[in-house]
Design a protein around this motif. Structure first.
Motif, PDB file in Angstrom:
ATOM      1  N   GLY A   1      -6.991 -35.031 -28.790  1.00 18.15           N
ATOM      2  CA  GLY A   1      -7.576 -34.304 -29.916  1.00 18.15           C
ATOM      3  C   GLY A   1      -8.507 -33.175 -29.498  1.00 18.15           C
TER       4      GLY A   1
ATOM      5  N   CYS B   1      -0.663 -33.581 -34.141  1.00 17.79           N
ATOM      6  CA  CYS B   1      -1.478 -34.229 -33.097  1.00 17.79           C
ATOM      7  C   CYS B   1      -1.701 -35.704 -33.445  1.00 17.79           C
ATOM      8  CB  CYS B   1      -2.817 -33.505 -32.977  1.00 17.79           C
ATOM      9  SG  CYS B   1      -3.913 -34.237 -31.738  1.00 17.79           S
ATOM     10  N   GLY B   2      -1.332 -36.589 -32.521  1.00 12.61           N
ATOM     11  CA  GLY B   2      -1.460 -38.030 -32.756  1.00 12.61           C
ATOM     12  C   GLY B   2      -2.894 -38.465 -32.982  1.00 12.61           C
TER      13      GLY B   2
ATOM     14  N   CYS C   1      -5.431 -30.942 -25.645  1.00 14.88           N
ATOM     15  CA  CYS C   1      -5.096 -32.335 -25.941  1.00 14.88           C
ATOM     16  C   CYS C   1      -4.272 -32.923 -24.777  1.00 14.88           C
ATOM     17  CB  CYS C   1      -4.300 -32.400 -27.241  1.00 14.88           C
ATOM     18  SG  CYS C   1      -3.893 -34.086 -27.762  1.00 14.88           S
TER      19      CYS C   1
ATOM     20  N   ASP D   1      -1.616 -34.441 -25.171  1.00  9.39           N
ATOM     21  CA  ASP D   1      -0.224 -34.448 -25.629  1.00  9.39           C
ATOM     22  C   ASP D   1       0.717 -33.867 -24.561  1.00  9.39           C
ATOM     23  OD1 ASP D   1       1.159 -34.498 -28.757  1.00  9.39           O
ATOM     24  OD2 ASP D   1       2.260 -33.529 -27.119  1.00  9.39           O
TER      25      ASP D   1
ATOM     26  N   HIS E   1      -3.253 -28.455 -31.621  1.00 12.10           N
ATOM     27  CA  HIS E   1      -1.810 -28.315 -31.858  1.00 12.10           C
ATOM     28  C   HIS E   1      -1.399 -29.079 -33.110  1.00 12.10           C
ATOM     29  CE1 HIS E   1      -0.484 -32.395 -30.452  1.00 12.10           C
ATOM     30  NE2 HIS E   1      -1.649 -32.346 -29.851  1.00 12.10           N
TER      31      HIS E   1
HETATM   32 ZN   LIG Z   1      -2.880 -34.010 -29.728  1.00 11.85          ZN
END
Ligand SMILES: [Zn+2]
Length: 235
Positions: free
Chosen positions: A111, A142-143, A86, A88, A139
């Motif tokens: 994602g 995750c947004g 991701c 992130d 993870h």
């Molecule tokens: Zn994520």
């Protein structure tokens, strides 16, 4: 006497730790050449990443001379693994697996989904350059997964979120309310997404499937915990 014994014990322990650290540094800081890459098996590649995450979580990441590695990899690269992660900021694959210049390919997208471009990148990483393992690394919190759960509509994010439909389809009424504040539900979707993304690679790429069938490549799904730094490997 006691003092002397303690002192000697501490000194011996210190020397032992220094020797271990020096050994880790000499092996981990050696860059991957085509010949060294050939000595790594698919399972061995995953084992290297597991060991790297154990060093990371123990606060024992190896401190290499990165500019020396830049020089040594300038003409060629032979990474032993490829990671789909991701975007992130808390999950940088090279850091959480304690890897450095020339060690791993990293494809990062919100994602950790696999579209045509990501799969093409993995075909290059494996078929063309010889990486022995693909890790799909999801993870917690995750947004992108949260946005999919909340069915967010916003610009190009809307199209990105369509990739999570198969993972959302694994939910049942027992998982509770479809809401990003429902942590177990979000975690279940994230794990399903990592597994389904990993499983999709051989279905969507005859090149990757042939490598797996020939036992030249393994594909695994894993989850990173942003609260501990620990990577858990999904069966
Ligand atoms: Zn994520």
């Amino acid at each position: 006497m006691i003092t002397r014994r303690l002192f000697c014990g501490c000194l011996a322990g210190g020397l032992s730790f220094a020797a271990t650290a020096a050994h880790a540094q000499s092996t981990e800081c050696a860059v991957f050449t085509p010949d060294r890459q050939k000595t790594i098996t698919p399972d061995g590649a995953v084992a290297r990443l597991k060991a790297g995450n154990e060093r990371f979580t123990a606060g024992k990441s190896v401190n290499c001379n990165l500019m020396e590695q830049v020089k040594q990899t300038a003409k060629d690269q032979s990474p032993f693994a490829a990671i789909v992660g991701c975007i992130d900021s808390r999950v940088p694959p090279e850091l959480v697996f304690d890897q450095r210049i020339g060690d791993v390919f990293c494809a990062r997208v919100a994602g950790n989904i696999a579209n045509t471009d990501i799969i093409g990148s993995l075909e290059y990483s494996t078929k063309v350059v010889g990486a022995k393992a693909i890790v799909v690394l999801g993870h917690n919190s995750c947004g992108a997964i949260k946005a999919a759960v909340d069915n967010v509509k916003l610009g190009n994010i809307t199209a990105l979120l369509t990739h999570f439909k198969p993972a959302l389809a694994t939910l049942t009424k027992a998982d509770g309310h479809l809401d990003s504040h429902n942590y177990p539900l979000v975690q279940k979707v994230a794990e399903a997404n990592a597994r389904l993304t990993a499983a999709s690679l051989t279905k969507r790429s005859p090149i990757i499937k042939a490598l797996v069938d020939a036992k030249q490549l393994t594909i695994v799904a894993a989850m990173h915990d942003i609260t501990t730094g620990k990577v858990s490997w999904l069966a």
